[in-house]
Design an enzyme around this catalytic site. Structure first.
Site, PDB file in Angstrom:
ATOM      1  N   THR A 151      -0.046   3.533   5.566  1.00 26.81           N
ATOM      2  CA  THR A 151       1.299   3.261   4.125  1.00 26.81           C
ATOM      3  C   THR A 151       0.717   3.993   3.156  1.00 26.81           C
ATOM      4  O   THR A 151      -0.263   4.357   3.066  1.00 26.81           O
ATOM      5  CB  THR A 151       0.918   1.585   4.570  1.00 26.81           C
ATOM      6  OG1 THR A 151       1.220   0.808   6.150  1.00 26.81           O
ATOM      7  CG2 THR A 151       2.006   1.459   3.216  1.00 26.81           C
ATOM      8  N   GLY A 190      -6.859  -2.099   2.458  1.00 25.23           N
ATOM      9  CA  GLY A 190      -7.657  -3.042   2.449  1.00 25.23           C
ATOM     10  C   GLY A 190      -9.451  -2.193   1.756  1.00 25.23           C
ATOM     11  O   GLY A 190      -9.683  -1.988   2.895  1.00 25.23           O
ATOM     12  N   GLU A 433       2.073  -4.693   9.060  1.00 24.64           N
ATOM     13  CA  GLU A 433       1.895  -4.034  10.912  1.00 24.64           C
ATOM     14  C   GLU A 433       2.990  -4.909  11.260  1.00 24.64           C
ATOM     15  O   GLU A 433       3.305  -5.282  12.427  1.00 24.64           O
ATOM     16  CB  GLU A 433       0.266  -5.395  11.250  1.00 24.64           C
ATOM     17  CG  GLU A 433      -0.566  -5.339  10.536  1.00 24.64           C
ATOM     18  CD  GLU A 433      -1.430  -3.949  10.920  1.00 24.64           C
ATOM     19  OE1 GLU A 433      -0.751  -3.266  11.968  1.00 24.64           O
ATOM     20  OE2 GLU A 433      -2.021  -3.065  10.065  1.00 24.64           O
TER      21      GLU A 433
END
Lengths: 667, 667
Positions: A151, A190, A433
Site C-alpha cells: 500500500t 506493520g 487486506e
C-alpha cells in the site's frame, strides 16, 4: 484467584452441558486443548514481563512502542524457542499467531506481526530456492525482521496503480527503486516504522524501457548492526491510529536505491541478467498468499468476538440493575430480554463464524493443493469465498463487538474492559487486506459470471444452489426451519443476482456502457453478495455443526442445535425485507419466527456463561476488568483506575500552573 | 492557505446553489453566522496556544490531562470574557458549548464541560434563592469549578438504587455523606478526577430514621486554595476510556463527610432545622434539566456528524482510485455509487437531524414555559420526545460516522483524520444520559399508554397520527412520495404498538405477570419505539424544511428537497421488512424506490461538496488531515506523521535494548 462472584457461581452451576467437552471441540480435540494450555503455560512463565507494570493505555505513543518492543522480544523469544522445540507446522503456526497469542498479548497488535503474517508467507511463496536458502532461515530465526510494503499513500485497493518503480540497470545488474511522488510513499506496513530491517516491496518493474507491472523485491531498509536507515531510504512511522498502536505501521520512500538483481523474488516471473523479462508460467499461484491472509483474518474475527462475548456475557451475569417487579431485588441484566437479544445473538455469531473459519481453512488447503498440481478449476470459487467470508466475518465481528460493548453500558467504554481495543482491531480488519465493499463487489462479479454460465458450465460446490433453486418446478413454499431458512436465503441470493443481471442488461440495452451499468447497479450487487455470504455462513454452521453433534453428548448437542436455530432465526428477522420480497414467507410465519426467537433466548439463557467459558480465554489474555473469570468487576475497575499516574499524587501540577490563576480571574 | 486541490476546486465550481445562503440558514440567519464567526475569530487569536504543539494523541494520559487543562483555561478564559462582554442568554450559551466550540477545541472533551453542561443548569434549577446568591456568581465566573455526581460504580440506569447516603443530624444541623460500599462510589462525573473543587452529589436522603429518596447536595470536595481533597473525601480519576480522555472523569467516595444543612439544594424539597422533611410541591420540574441535557446531546450529534460528513465528502472528492473503464484516469471515489450511498445518506441524515434538533429545542422551550406556569399536560410527551430523539440521533450519528470512516478506507483509521475521535464521542452519547435501549423502552411505555387511552384522552401533537391512521376507513394505499412514506411509517408504528399490546395482553391472560409480559415483549417494544422515532425524524425534516424552502432561492430549495427525498427513501429501503409487513407497499413499489434512490444520488452528487462546505467548519475546529478545506490530504498526512516523537530520532533506543539482542538470539 480470590472469591468468585456469587452470581457467576450460580450461573456455572446451572449449565446443562459439560464445558470441557465444548472446549475440546472448539480447540479441535483434547490434544489441541492441551497443546494450547502448554503454550499458555510457557507464556505465563513470563507473566510479570508480559502483563505487569503500568497498563499500556497510560503511556505516550512513544513509550507504548518501546514497551511493545520489550514485550515482543519476550513473547517471540518464547515462541521461537517453542517452535524450535516442537518443530511446528503451518497449522500450528496459524494457531500460534491467530488472535489467541499474537493479538492478545498486546491489545493493540505487535510490531512483529507482519513479519510472521505477511513477510514470511509471501517470501516462502515467491522466493526461488537460492533466495530461500539465503534468507529463510534468518527470517524464521528472527535474525532479520521483515515487513511487507504494498500500500502507498495514494493507492490501496487499486494495486495496478502503485507508483513505486523498480527499474533494471543491466550495466550493474541492479534494480533502482524510486518513489517518484509523495503519493508513491509506502504507507501502513506493520513494523516498518522503527522495527523492521528488511522489507518486501511491491513496485512497477521496468526493464528495457518497458513496464511489466507490479513485482516483489526484497529490500534491506536498515543497517543490521546500527539500525540506521540505509542511504536513499526515507523511513518512519505514520502516527497514531484508532487502534493497532503497537504495530508500528510505517512509511517508506526511495531515492534511487540500488539493490542486486537477485533481490527480485523470482520463483515465478524473472528478469535475466541482460534485462530480458520472463513471464510467470502460472501467475495465479500468487493468489495463494493473499487468500491465506484472509483465512487468518476470519480466524482473528472469531477470536476477537470470542473475547467480546466473554466480557459481555460475564458482565451481564454480574451486573444487577433495576427491578423487574417493584420491591424485588435488582435483576441480573442478563435477565432482560433486550440484553439477551444482544449477548446471545453475538454468542451464536461467534460459534457460526468458528465453524465457517474451519471450513474455509479446509477448503483453502484442498484448493491450494489442487493449485500446486496445476488444477485451477476452483481458484475463482476459493477467491470469491475468501473475499466474502473475510467481508462478512469482519463486519459481523465488529458489529457484534459493538453490541457487546454497548450492552456493558458506561463501563464498557472503559479501556480496561478491553472492549474498545477489541473493537478497534475488528473494525480495522473491515478495511485492511481488501475493503469489505470492494470484496463484496468481487464476490458479486463471481456470482454474476456463474449465473451467466449456469447452463453451460458445471457449478462448484458453494454456488451449486443457484441451479437448484432456479430449476423449473422448484417449490418456493416457505418452511420455518433452519433448512427452510437456508433455502429462503438461497432464493433471495439467486433472485437478487438475477435481478442485478436484468437491471444491468436493461441499462446496457438503453445505451449505457457495461461499466456504468455495473456502477449504477453496485448497491444491489453488494446486497446480492451479502445475501449469498449470509447463506454460506448459516448453511456451513448448520451442516458442519450438525455433523459434529453426532459425536457430542446429548446435552451439548441440544445446546449447539439451539445456537444454530438462534443464528438462523436472528438473520431471518434481520433480513426480513429480503425474504418478504423474494420468498413466500407470510406475516403469520414472521410472527411465529419472533416467538421462536424469544423462546430460544429463554432456552439458551441458563447456558450463557457455559457457552463463553468454553472458549477458555485465560484472564491474562482476556485482559478485561469486566470479563475476568471471577466476576470481581467493581474491584477490578477500581484497581485499574488506581494504576493511573494521575492518581499517584493528590494535586496535579496543572492546578498551580493553570487552574488556580484561572479561578482567581488572573488568566 | 496553500494551493487548493484541483478536484475540490472543480467540485465547488459545479455547485448549483449559493453555499453562503445555506450557511446562513444552518446557523439560523446571517446575524447568527456573523456571531459565530466573531466567536471563532476570538478563539483564533490564541491559535498557537489552542491548536499548536505536539498533537494530543502522542501524549501520555497524564500529559493529555495537563495539556487539556492548559487549553481549557485559555479557551474558557476567552469564553468568560466573551460572555461578560456580550451578556449572552441561554441559547447563546448552548451555541457556545454545543459541539462547535466545547467539543471541538479538544477532540476528546474538556475537563470543564460538566461544569457548564450539568453543574450550572442543575444548580440553577434546584438551588433556592439564598443558595443561588451564595454560589451562582462564583460558578458563572469559574471561581469554583463544579461537577455533577450521580452515577455510581454499581448504579447508572436505576437511579433509585443509588447507595450514597446523606443522613441528617439535627444536633449539628448537618448532613453526613457516606459511601457504604465500593459500588456506592461515584464513578464517571466529568472534571471530578483532578479538576473540580465542588460537586453536586445525588444521595439517598435520611432524616429522622426515614429514607426520602434521592436528593441533590452541593459538596466541596477540594480545598479552594491548596486543591487538596478535603477530609473524608476519596477522589481520583477513573482511567483511560475509548474517548473523552480530556474530560477527567472521576470517582468519589465519602467517609462520613459533614456538610451544612443549607447545602441541600432546596428549591423544591426541603429539610427543616429539626429534620422535618418537606416534600416538593412539584417534583416534576426536576425533569427540566434532564431534558435540557438531552436536547444538547441532539445538537452535539448533529455537530459530530457534520464533522464526519465534511471529512468523508471532501476526501471522497480528492481521493482517486481505480478505473471505471480500462485506460481511463483513476476516478474520484465519490463517483462510485456505493461510495455515494454512504456519503450522501450520511449528509441527508445530518440535515434531517439538524431540523429535528431545532424543533426539539423549540418544543422544549414551549413546554418548559408551560411547566413553570403549572401546566403539566405535555410533560410526558416532551420526555418521550427527548428520550427517543436522543436515542435515535446518537445511534444514527454514531452509525453514519462509522460509515464515513470506513468510506475513507485505511486513512480514515488514522487519528489525524479525526474520524476515530469523532466516533468515540458519538458512541459515548449512545450510553450516557440514558442508555439508548432503555430510552426507547421509555418511549414505548409512553406510546403504549397513549394507545390504551386513544379514545378517552386528547392526543398531543407528536402522537396524534396514531388516531388518524387507525381510524376506520383510513386508506392504507401505498404511495411512493415523501408524504406516502411518512404515512407508511405511521402505519408501521401504530401496528407495532398495537401488536405489542395484543401480545402482552395474551401473555397476561395466560397467566404471566404484567412485568414478565413487558420483558418478553421488549424486543418488539424497542422496535415499535424506533419506528415511531423514525417517523418523527422524517416528518419533522419534511415539514420544517418544506416551510423553510419557501423563503429559499429556487436552486437551494431544489437541493433541500432532494435531501428530504433521499432521507425518506433511504430509510424506507432500510426498513423494508417493516413496510412490507405492515403496509400495502408492493414489490413493484420497491423496485421503483430503488431507482428513485439511485437517481437521487446521481442528482445530489454534484452538490456534495457544497452541502458540507455550508456547515462552514473551519479547519482549526475540523482538525482533520483528510477533511481540510484545501484538500491537501497527502501532504497533511505526512506532516502529521512527522510530528510523531518516534520520528524525531533515526533509531529508537529499544533497538539497542531489546531488538538487537533478540535478533542476535541473545534473548
Amino acid at each position: 484467584m480470590g472469591k468468585v462472584n456469587e452470581d457467576l457461581v450460580k450461573e456455572r452451576a446451572k449449565c446443562t452441558f459439560n464445558v470441557e467437552e465444548l472446549t475440546y471441540f472448539l480447540d479441535g480435540g483434547k490434544d489441541k486443548t492441551l497443546e494450547r494450555k502448554e503454550r499458555e503455560r510457557v507464556i505465563l512463565t513470563k507473566r510479570e514481563e508480559l502483563f505487569g507494570g503500568v497498563p499500556d493505555e497510560y503511556l505516550s505513543h512513544k513509550e507504548k512502542y518501546e514497551n511493545s518492543m520489550r514485550k515482543a522480544v519476550t513473547l517471540f523469544g518464547l515462541l521461537r524457542k517453542h517452535q524450535q522445540d516442537n518443530n511446528t507446522d503451518l497449522t500450528n503456526y496459524r494457531n500460534l499467531l491467530s488472535g489467541v497469542l499474537g493479538a492478545s498479548i498486546s491489545q493493540d497488535g505487535s510490531p512483529f506481526g507482519l513479519h510472521y503474517i505477511m513477510f514470511m508467507p509471501v517470501f516462502m511463496s515467491q522466493a526461488d530456492e537460492k533466495q530461500q536458502e539465503k534468507w529463510l532461515h534468518r527470517a524464521l530465526n528472527c535474525s532479520i525482521i521483515g515487513s511487507y510494503a504494498q500500500t502507498e499513500l495514494g493507492h490501496g485497493t487499486f494495486i495496478r496503480g502503485l507508483e513505486t518503480t523498480a527499474t533494471y540497470d543491466p550495466s550493474t545488474q541492479e534494480f533502482v527503486l524510486h518513489s517518484p511522488t509523495l503519493t508513491s510513499y509506502k504507507w501502513w506496513p506493520g513494523g516498518l516504522g522503527n522495527t523492521a530491517n528488511y522489507c518486501i516491496v511491491i513496485a512497477q518493474l521496468y526493464s528495457k524501457g518497458e513496464c511489466h507491472g507490479i513485482h516483489s523485491f526484497i529490500v534491506q531498509v536498515r543497517d543490521e548492526d546500527t539500525h540506521m536507515p540505509l542511504p536513499g531510504i526515507k523511513v518512519g512511522e505514520i502516527g497514531v491510529k484508532m487502534g493497532l498502536n503497537s504495530v508500528n505501521n510505517g512509511f517508506l520512500g526511495f531515492e534511487n536505491v540500488r539493490i542486486p538483481r537477485t533481490n527480485m523474488l523470482m520463483k515465478h516471473a524473472k528478469v535475466l541478467e541482460d534485462g530480458t523479462y520472463v513471464k510467470s508460467k502460472n501467475n495465479k499461484l500468487i493468489y495463494g498468499a493473499m487468500v491465506f491472509v484472509r483465512v487468518v483474518i476470519v480466524f482473528d474475527s472469531v477470536n476477537y468476538l470470542a473475547k467480546a462475548i466473554t466480557v459481555g456475557a460475564r458482565y451481564s451475569a454480574v451486573r444487577r440493575q433495576s427491578q423487574l417487579k417493584e420491591g424485588e431485588p435488582e435483576r441480573q441484566i442478563l435477565d432482560y430480554v433486550t440484553q439477551q437479544d444482544k449477548i446471545l445473538s453475538a454468542i451464536a455469531a461467534c460459534y457460526a463464524m468458528k465453524m465457517n473459519a474451519r471450513r474455509l481453512w479446509d477448503t483453502f488447503n484442498i484448493i491450494n493443493d489442487q493449485l500446486h498440481q496445476g488444477n485451477m478449476e476452483r481458484l475463482g470459487e476459493l477467491h470469491a469465498l475468501a473475499c466474502c467470508l473475510k467481508a462478512i466475518s469482519t463486519t459481523d465481528s465488529s458489529m457484534f463487538t459493538t453490541l457487546c460493548r454497548l450492552a456493558c453500558g458506561g463501563h464498557g467504554y472503559m479501556t480496561s474492559s478491553n472492549l474498545p481495543p477489541t473493537y478497534a482491531l475488528t473494525t480495522a480488519s473491515c478495511t485492511y487486506e481488501g475493503d469489505n465493499t470492494v470484496l463484496l463487489l468481487q464476490t458479486a462479479r463471481f456470482l454474476l459470471k456463474t449465473w451467466r454460465q449456469i447452463d453451460s458450465v458445471p457449478l462448484t460446490p458453494t454456488v451449486a444452489y443457484l441451479k437448484t433453486v432456479s430449476a423449473p418446478g422448484h417449490s418456493d413454499k416457505w418452511e420455518s426451519s433452519v433448512e427452510g431458512i437456508i433455502r429462503g436465503f438461497q432464493i433471495v441470493s439467486m433472485r437478487k443476482i438475477s435481478s442485478c443481471l436484468d437491471s444491468m442488461t436493461n441499462k446496457v440495452m438503453s445505451g449505457m456502457s457495461q461499466e456504468d451499468a455495473w456502477n449504477t447497479t453496485s448497491i444491489q450487487l453488494v446486497s446480492a453478495a451479502e445475501s449469498h455470504s449470509r447463506m454460506i455462513v448459516i448453511s456451513t454452521f448448520y451442516e458442519d455443526m450438525s455433523k459434529a453433534m453426532k459425536t457430542m453428548s446429548a446435552p451439548l448437542a441440544a445446546v449447539m442445535n439451539q445456537l444454530i436455530e438462534l443464528y438462523a432465526v436472528y438473520w431471518t428477522l434481520e433480513r426480513l425485507g429480503d425474504l418478504l420480497q423474494y420468498t413466500s414467507i407470510s406475516n403469520a410465519d414472521v410472527i411465529h419466527l419472533r416467538s421462536w426467537y424469544e423462546e430460544l433466548l429463554r432456552k439458551i439463557r441458563p447456558n450463557t456463561i457455559g457457552l463463553v467459558d468454553a472458549f477458555d480465554i485465560i484472564d491474562e489474555l482476556l485482559q478485561s476488568t469486566l470479563g475476568a473469570s471471577d466476576g470481581r468487576v467493581y474491584e477490578r475497575l477500581m484497581e485499574e483506575a488506581l494504576k493511573s499516574p494521575l492518581n499517584a499524587e493528590p494535586v496535579n501540577q496543572s492546578f498551580h500552573k493553570y487552574l488556580k490563576p484561572f479561578m482567581q480571574g488572573k488568566l
